[in-house]
Design a protein around this motif. Structure first.
Motif, mmCIF file in Angstrom:
data_model
loop_
_atom_site.group_PDB
_atom_site.id
_atom_site.type_symbol
_atom_site.label_atom_id
_atom_site.label_comp_id
_atom_site.label_asym_id
_atom_site.label_seq_id
_atom_site.Cartn_x
_atom_site.Cartn_y
_atom_site.Cartn_z
ATOM 1 N N ASP A 180 17.298 2.924 20.269
ATOM 2 C CA ASP A 180 16.370 1.808 20.110
ATOM 3 C C ASP A 180 15.064 2.059 20.832
ATOM 4 O O ASP A 180 14.942 2.952 21.665
ATOM 5 N N CYS A 181 14.074 1.238 20.452
ATOM 6 C CA CYS A 181 12.798 1.222 21.160
ATOM 7 C C CYS A 181 12.194 -0.169 21.011
ATOM 8 O O CYS A 181 12.661 -0.980 20.217
ATOM 9 N N HIS A 182 11.224 -0.465 21.835
ATOM 10 C CA HIS A 182 10.437 -1.690 21.700
ATOM 11 C C HIS A 182 9.087 -1.339 22.288
ATOM 12 O O HIS A 182 8.975 -1.121 23.487
ATOM 13 N N ILE A 183 8.069 -1.230 21.448
ATOM 14 C CA ILE A 183 6.836 -0.574 21.912
ATOM 15 C C ILE A 183 5.775 -1.538 22.412
ATOM 16 O O ILE A 183 4.787 -1.092 22.987
ATOM 17 N N ILE A 225 20.063 1.929 14.264
ATOM 18 C CA ILE A 225 18.699 2.165 14.728
ATOM 19 C C ILE A 225 18.079 0.789 14.959
ATOM 20 O O ILE A 225 18.098 -0.067 14.071
ATOM 21 N N ASP A 226 17.561 0.587 16.178
ATOM 22 C CA ASP A 226 16.986 -0.705 16.550
ATOM 23 C C ASP A 226 15.507 -0.465 16.841
ATOM 24 O O ASP A 226 15.165 0.277 17.765
ATOM 25 N N ILE A 227 14.647 -1.082 16.055
ATOM 26 C CA ILE A 227 13.208 -0.803 16.142
ATOM 27 C C ILE A 227 12.483 -1.782 17.081
ATOM 28 O O ILE A 227 11.284 -1.694 17.302
ATOM 29 N N GLY A 228 13.244 -2.747 17.662
ATOM 30 C CA GLY A 228 12.641 -3.687 18.611
ATOM 31 C C GLY A 228 11.928 -4.838 17.921
ATOM 32 O O GLY A 228 12.093 -5.066 16.714
ATOM 33 N N GLY A 229 11.130 -5.545 18.694
ATOM 34 C CA GLY A 229 10.369 -6.684 18.148
ATOM 35 C C GLY A 229 8.905 -6.344 18.117
ATOM 36 O O GLY A 229 8.538 -5.188 17.903
#
Ligand SMILES: *Cc1c(COP(=O)(O)O)cnc(C)c1O
Length: 431
Positions: free
Chosen positions: A206-209, A243-247
């Motif tokens: 995952d990420c959260h940019i 796969i976690d793309i965040g908010g």
């Protein structure tokens, strides 16, 4: 699709929420008062959920995990839980909120750089879906606690894709120099070590940019990086399931034009579909999202009442009864919130700074706004549903505001106004 603006409109010069006049609510419940539209909340959630549904296939699934920290009122969590939301939490307290709201802890993912031993045990006890691990030390701690509890912890690493989300520095989280996530170059080695740990089940990435992104290109760029890592892991026989793309999708506060959620999701699912069909046909994969602001932000506003109008050497101030402790975003990020009179007046307008009573020069809600107002008028501070009440404090021994939910004309008090006695109830005098 309805926009937020259609939930908060003037009818006969009175601002309304789904048909309910706001001056009535202010008079009934007092000010400052947070007011939310249930219809808006549900619509914003379904912009995600419905688009996900349309792109699901036999082997591509999805879960929209609402970011609890953006607005954590139990009524809000309960509504979203009943619509099918999972939840992204950043503390043990938020997990207890999700449970208290009657929602399923097995749909919870746990982000945050500083998870304590107690928080990890609590999350394992409730069998949460996944820990978004932000350091190798955290992974070791989770493995140790899971082993003591005789459990296996599902984990993903929050990797730092080092893309620039082009947003405010305080809400940009995916750059190299941020405290969040693990550096991209270290991810492979972290995964390899994690896959050998006895009480760790490696399930995702995952990420959260960052937050308030108006353009989805940084998110699609981050997705490319996650996909690249997924491929490298697959070559090493580490097979991820999600796969976690965040908010991070932004909203309109003033005249910003954020990418429409269905358009962003369609582009994202197209990219994933093409890559997966070419490389891993038939292999199950879940896509997860962690939206906060884009669901709750434009589902709420803050009502306040003008206490005094004051002029100090040419500068006009509207001193209102809401303050930085109620809505911190202007002081913290110099954020813009549109301010509207609840009942329109015809008189001549002056340019005001709208400020609160807190003893700080940084205590302002809006600057240089043309308003035609008088003392005792009600004002609506718009787009305050996210990071409003959730960031409120008791500075200056001010009880936090009450919260009201409008549900198709029905009005529900969902949080009482705090009383001063409650604020010092936990304190002790030493004799
Ligand atoms: C705050 C946060 C979110 C939600 O961000 P929004 O900009 O409100 O969508 C999602 N994931 C993590 C890890 C967060 O910290």
């Amino acid at each position: 699709m309805k926009t937020a603006a259609q939930h908060f409109i003037y009818q006969n010069d009175v601002l309304t929420v789904d048909g309910v006049p706001l001056d009535k609510l202010a008079a009934q419940f007092g000010t400052p008062l947070y007011v939310y539209s249930k219809t808006a909340l549900i619509e914003h959630f379904h912009q995600y959920a419905d688009t996900c549904k349309r792109h699901e296939t036999d082997d591509i699934h999805s879960l929209v995990c609402y970011s609890v920290k953006s607005n954590s009122n139990l009524a809000i969590l309960n509504i979203l839980g009943r619509e099918g939301a999972g939840f992204d939490i950043v503390s043990g307290g938020e997990l207890l909120r999700v449970i208290a709201a009657g929602c399923d802890p097995r749909k919870v993912i746990f982000s945050g750089v500083g998870k304590t031993t107690e928080e990890i045990s609590l999350a394992l006890k409730h069998d949460i879906l996944c820990f978004n691990v932000e350091s190798f030390a955290e992974l070791q701690r989770i493995n140790r606690i899971a082993s003591e509890m005789g459990k296996k912890a599902r984990i993903s690493f929050r990797v730092n894709p080092d893309v620039d989300p082009k947003t405010h520095p305080y809400i940009s989280t995916g750059l190299k120099e941020n405290k969040f996530g693990i550096p991209f170059e270290e991810a492979l080695s972290c995964y390899e070590q994690a896959s050998k740990m006895t009480h760790i089940d490696v399930t995702g990435i995952d990420c959260h940019i960052g937050s308030q992104l108006l353009d989805d290109s940084p998110l699609l760029e981050a997705l490319d990086k996650l996909i690249g890592l997924y491929d490298q892991l697959a070559q090493r026989n580490i097979e991820l399931q999600h796969i976690d793309i965040g908010g991070g999708i932004g909203i309109t506060y003033d005249n910003e034009e954020p990418v429409a959620v269905p358009e962003y999701l369609s582009r994202l699912f197209r990219k994933i579909g093409e890559w997966k069909n070419a490389n891993y046909p038939g292999k199950p994969l879940a896509i997860m999202f962690e939206p906060g602001r884009s669901i709750s932000g434009n589902a709420g506003l803050l009502l306040t009442q003008v206490q005094y109008l004051k002029t100090n050497s040419d500068k006009h101030f509207a001193i209102v009864d809401a303050a930085m402790n109620d809505l911190m975003r202007p002081s913290l990020y110099e954020a813009w919130h549109t301010v509207l009179p609840v009942v329109k007046r015809n008189g001549s307008a002056l340019t005001y700074d709208v400020v609160g009573p807190v003893c700080e020069s940084g205590d302002w809600l809006a600057r240089q706004r043309k308003l035609s107002i008088e003392a005792d008028d009600y004002l609506a501070v718009m787009s305050a549903g996210a990071y409003g009440m959730a960031m409120a404090s008791n500075y200056n021994t001010r009880g936090r505001a009450a919260e009201v939910l409008v549900d198709n004309g029905q009005v529900h008090l969902i949080r009482q106004r705090e009383r001063a006695e409650e604020l010092y109830a936990l304190e002790t005098i030493v004799s």
